[in-house]
Design a protein around this motif. Structure first.
Motif, short mmCIF file in Angstrom:
data_model
loop_
_atom_site.label_atom_id
_atom_site.label_comp_id
_atom_site.label_asym_id
_atom_site.label_seq_id
_atom_site.Cartn_x
_atom_site.Cartn_y
_atom_site.Cartn_z
N ARG A 59 -8.22 58.91 89.97
CA ARG A 59 -8.47 60.25 90.10
C ARG A 59 -7.53 60.65 91.23
O ARG A 59 -7.19 61.83 91.55
CB ARG A 59 -9.56 60.47 90.49
CG ARG A 59 -10.16 60.27 91.88
CD ARG A 59 -11.63 60.53 91.98
NE ARG A 59 -12.26 59.11 91.56
CZ ARG A 59 -13.68 59.07 91.22
NH1 ARG A 59 -14.34 60.02 91.74
NH2 ARG A 59 -13.93 57.92 90.96
N ARG A 353 -20.64 56.36 82.40
CA ARG A 353 -19.38 56.74 82.56
C ARG A 353 -19.02 58.07 83.18
O ARG A 353 -18.32 59.02 82.55
CB ARG A 353 -18.33 56.64 81.30
CG ARG A 353 -18.48 55.09 80.76
CD ARG A 353 -17.53 55.14 79.31
NE ARG A 353 -16.43 55.66 79.53
CZ ARG A 353 -15.80 56.21 78.39
NH1 ARG A 353 -16.22 56.19 77.14
NH2 ARG A 353 -14.56 56.62 78.47
N TYR A 355 -17.52 59.41 85.66
CA TYR A 355 -16.31 60.03 85.80
C TYR A 355 -15.58 60.74 84.74
O TYR A 355 -15.02 61.96 84.76
CB TYR A 355 -15.45 59.15 86.65
CG TYR A 355 -13.93 59.72 86.85
CD1 TYR A 355 -13.70 60.58 87.72
CD2 TYR A 355 -12.89 59.21 86.20
CE1 TYR A 355 -12.52 61.34 88.04
CE2 TYR A 355 -11.53 59.84 86.42
CZ TYR A 355 -11.31 60.86 87.34
OH TYR A 355 -10.18 61.23 87.45
N ASP A 356 -15.60 59.65 83.58
CA ASP A 356 -14.71 60.02 82.51
C ASP A 356 -15.50 61.24 81.58
O ASP A 356 -14.79 62.09 80.99
CB ASP A 356 -14.54 59.18 81.53
CG ASP A 356 -13.83 57.93 82.36
OD1 ASP A 356 -12.70 58.19 82.82
OD2 ASP A 356 -13.95 56.67 82.07
N SER A 360 -14.40 64.33 85.52
CA SER A 360 -13.08 64.58 85.23
C SER A 360 -12.89 65.77 84.33
O SER A 360 -11.98 66.58 84.41
CB SER A 360 -12.48 63.45 84.55
OG SER A 360 -12.77 63.15 83.42
#
Length: 546
Positions: A59, A353, A355-356, A360
Motif C-alpha cells: 500500500r 483479506r 486490505y485486498d 484498497s
C-alpha cells in the motif's frame, strides 16, 4: 473481550515480556525519530536526501510515500504494526486461540487506521485531488452513493450486469437431466467425436453457485474438461429459503451426491465414475466416498478433491469465527430466518483479506474515484447463496468444532465412516494463498488415507488457484504421487523437495484422469428416455438463477 482479558491479565504478570516490549518500543522510537529528522525545515537534516525506507507493504509502494511528512505517517503505522505483532505473540499462559484472535483483531483495527485510508494523509490521493481539482472526490462520492443505494435495495454491485448467467458466464452447452428438491444435474454436450468411457461428476460447494467452475469460455474448467474428451456432469445446488430450514447433511448426501451418482451411472451404464469435489463439495464427496467404501459400493474409480479439507484441526484464520459461543449465536439467528444469509458468510471471508477486499477497494473507488473493472470471478462472488439452518449448524459443529470426519466419528446412515477406507486413487489440490482451506490443512489427507494420492500445490487463492486456465500468467504448481502404502512426508519438506512446473495444473489433472480411464468410445446420449433421465431444460438450468 475474553481474548483481550486473557492476554492483558497474563501480560500484566509477565515482567520479562513487558521489558521486551519496552525495549522494542524504544528501538522503534529511534527509527521514528530518524524519520522525523527528514523534515526539510530541520537544520540537522543534512544536505543529502535519505535513502528510501524499505517497507514490505504494497500500500506504500508509491514513491510519494518517501517524501516528508508522508514517510512519517508511514513509519508511525509500520512501527505500530510491528509492535502489536510482538505484543500479541509469546505472552506466557495465554490460550493459543485467544492469542490468534487478539492478533487478528489488532490487525483489523490497524488496517482501518492506516494513513493510506485517509485522503489528508495519503500523498497519492492528494496528488490526484490537486491534479483533477477535486473531480476524483466527486466521482468517489458518486461511487459511494451508488454502492449505498445498491446495498440498501439489495441490488448486486456495479458491473455485474455485464456477466449474466447463461449469457456471459455458465454458457457451456448442456442439458439438465435431473431436478429434485435440492439439485439440478447438468450433463454437458460433448465436443469431441470420441470420449473417455468413465464420466466425471463434479460436486461444487453448496455455499456458492456452481458456475465458478464454468465462468467465461476462456477460463471454464468444465468447458476445458469437455474439450479434453471427458463426459462431464455437474451438480447445481438449489438456493434454499426458509422452508428448507430442516435440510441437513444427510439430505445433501441423499438428494445431492447419491441422487446425482445414480443418474450418472444410469446415463453412462457399465462404467465407473471419476468424482470431483470443490471446497465443501469435496468434503461432502469425501464423506460419501467413505460411506460407499464402507458399504462395498464400487461405482467410483477415482476421487478428486479441489481445495477441500478432510481434517479441520487447523482450518486457518476462518477458525477464529467458529467457536461454541459464535455457533450458538448463529443458531439463534438462523432459528429466526431458517437460513444463513450470503452477506453473513461473505463478511467473514472479506475480513480474512481485509486490505485486498475492503480497504484498497475503498481507496481506489471512493478516494481516487476509479471504479475497479468487474471480472467474471468478482461477479460470481457477488452472486451469493443461502445456507439451510440445520445443515449449516451440523457442518460447523461436526466438521469445524468436533473434527468428526478425521477422527472417524462422522455418521452416515447411523454408522461412522473413515476416510481411510477410500481405496481408489485420489487427486488432491491445495492453493498456496488459501484463506478458507489452507493448503497444509488440505495436505493432512496424507495422514488419513493410505491410498494412492497425487497432491498438487498451485499458486493462487481459494478460487483463483482453482480457476487457473492454461496460458494464464504468473501461475505454477508442484505435483507428486505417493504410491499406496508409502510413508508420510511433512508438508514443508514436500514443498521444498518437489519440482516446480510453470502454468496451469489443469493439463496435469486431465492427464491423470486419462491414465485412469479406458479407451475412448462414442459419447453417451443426453437426456435419453431410455436412461430414465430425460431432458428437463437447457443448461445452466433454473436453480442457478435463483
Amino acid at each position: 473481550m475474553l481474548a483481550w482479558v486473557d492476554w492483558a491479565s497474563h501480560l500484566a504478570n509477565s515482567p520479562g515480556k513487558q521489558a521486551e516490549l519496552l525495549a522494542f518500543a524504544a528501538s522503534l522510537s529511534e527509527q521514528w525519530m530518524a524519520v522525523l529528522k527528514k523534515n526539510p525545515a530541520n537544520p540537522d537534516r543534512g544536505a543529502t536526501a535519505p535513502d528510501r525506507s524499505p517497507v514490505n507493504d504494497r500500500r506504500f509502494n508509491d514513491p510519494a510515500w518517501d517524501q516528508w511528512p508522508y514517510d512519517l505517517f508511514r513509519s508511525s503505522f509500520v512501527n505500530q504494526t510491528k509492535w502489536w505483532e510482538q505484543a500479541t505473540q509469546g505472552v506466557w499462559g495465554v490460550d493459543p486461540k485467544h492469542q490468534r484472535l487478539l492478533a487478528f483483531g489488532a490487525k483489523q483495527w490497524l488496517e482501518m487506521l492506516s494513513p493510506a485510508n485517509a485522503a489528508v494523509f495519503n500523498p497519492v490521493v492528494l496528488k490526484r485531488t490537486i491534479a483533477e481539482q477535486g473531480a476524483n472526490l466527486a466521482r468517489g462520492t458518486s461511487n459511494f452513493l451508488d454502492d449505498l443505494r445498491r446495498q440498501l435495495s439489495g441490488q448486486p454491485p456495479a458491473g455485474t450486469e455485464n456477466f449474466v448467467v447463461g449469457r456471459d458466464v455458465a454458457v457451456t452447452e448442456g442439458k439438465v437431466v435431473l431436478r429434485n428438491r435440492l439439485i439440478e444435474l447438468i450433463q454437458y454436450t460433448p465436443t469431441t467425436e470420441k470420449v473417455h468411457p468413465e464420466p466425471i461428476l463434479i460436486i461444487p460447494a453448496w455455499i456458492m453457485k456452481y458456475y465458478v467452475l464454468d465462468l467465461s469460455p476462456h477460463n471454464s474448467l468444465i468447458r476445458y474438461l469437455v474439450a479434453q474428451g471427458h463426459t462431464v456432469f455437474c451438480i447445481s445446488w438449489r438456493n434454499p429459503d426458509a422452508e428448507d430450514r430442516d435440510l441437513g447433511m444427510d439430505e445433501y448426501l441423499e438428494f445431492g451426491l447419491h441422487a446425482a451418482l445414480d443418474a450418472v451411472t444410469s446415463v453412462v451404464p457399465g462404467h465407473g465414475v471419476h468424482a470431483a469435489g470443490y471446497c465443501l463439495g469435496g468434503t461432502l464427496l469425501a464423506i460419501g466416498a467413505s460411506a460407499m467404501a464402507r458399504d462395498g459400493d464400487t461405482r467410483l474409480v477415482s476421487v478428486s478433491l479441489l481445495a477441500a479439507q478432510t481434517d479441520f484441526s487447523e482450518p486457518g484464520e476462518l477458525s477464529l469465527f467458529i467457536n461454541e459461543s459464535q455457533v450458538a449465536l448463529l443458531e439463534a439467528s438462523m432459528a429466526q430466518t431458517g437460513y444463513l444469509t450470503s452477506d453473513q458468510m461473505s463478511g467473514a471471508f472479506q475480513l480474512l483479506r481485509s486490505y485486498d477486499l475492503i480497504w484498497s477497494r475503498m481507496i481506489d473507488e471512493y478516494l481516487l474515484g476509479d471504479r475497479r473493472a468487474m471480472t467474471d470471478l468478482m461477479a460470481w462472488n457477488a452472486d451469493g447463496t443461502r445456507l439451510p439452518a440445520k445443515m449449516h449448524s451440523q457442518y460447523l459443529r461436526r466438521l469445524y468444532l468436533n473434527n468428526d470426519l478425521s477422527a472417524g466419528r462422522y455418521p452416515v446412515t447411523g454408522r461412522p465412516v473413515s476416510v481411510g477406507d477410500i481405496a481408489v486413487p485420489v487427486f488432491c489440490v491445495g492453493t498456496a494463498s488459501d484463506h478458507i482451506a489452507p493448503w497444509r490443512s488440505v495436505y493432512k489427507l496424507h495422514l488419513l488415507s493410505s491410498a494412492e494420492l497425487t497432491f498438487v500445490l498451485t499458486t493462487g487463492g481459494h478460487n483463483g488457484g482453482i480457476v487457473s486456465e492454461p496460458g494464464r500468467g504468473n501461475r505454477q504448481y508442484q505435483i507428486h504421487t505417493r504410491a499406496a502404502g508409502d510413508g508420510y512426508m511433512a508438508p514443508d519438506e514436500w514443498q521444498a523437495t518437489m519440482q516446480t512446473h510453470p502454468d496451469s495444473w489443469w493439463p496435469a489433472w486431465s492427464a491423470w484422469l486419462r491414465e485412469r480411464s479406458g479407451d475412448v468410445v462414442a459419447p453417451p446420449l443426453i437426456g435419453a428416455e431410455s436412461s430414465g433421465y430425460p431432458t428437463v431444460c437447457d443448461a445452466p438450468g433454473e436453480y442457478v438463477r435463483n
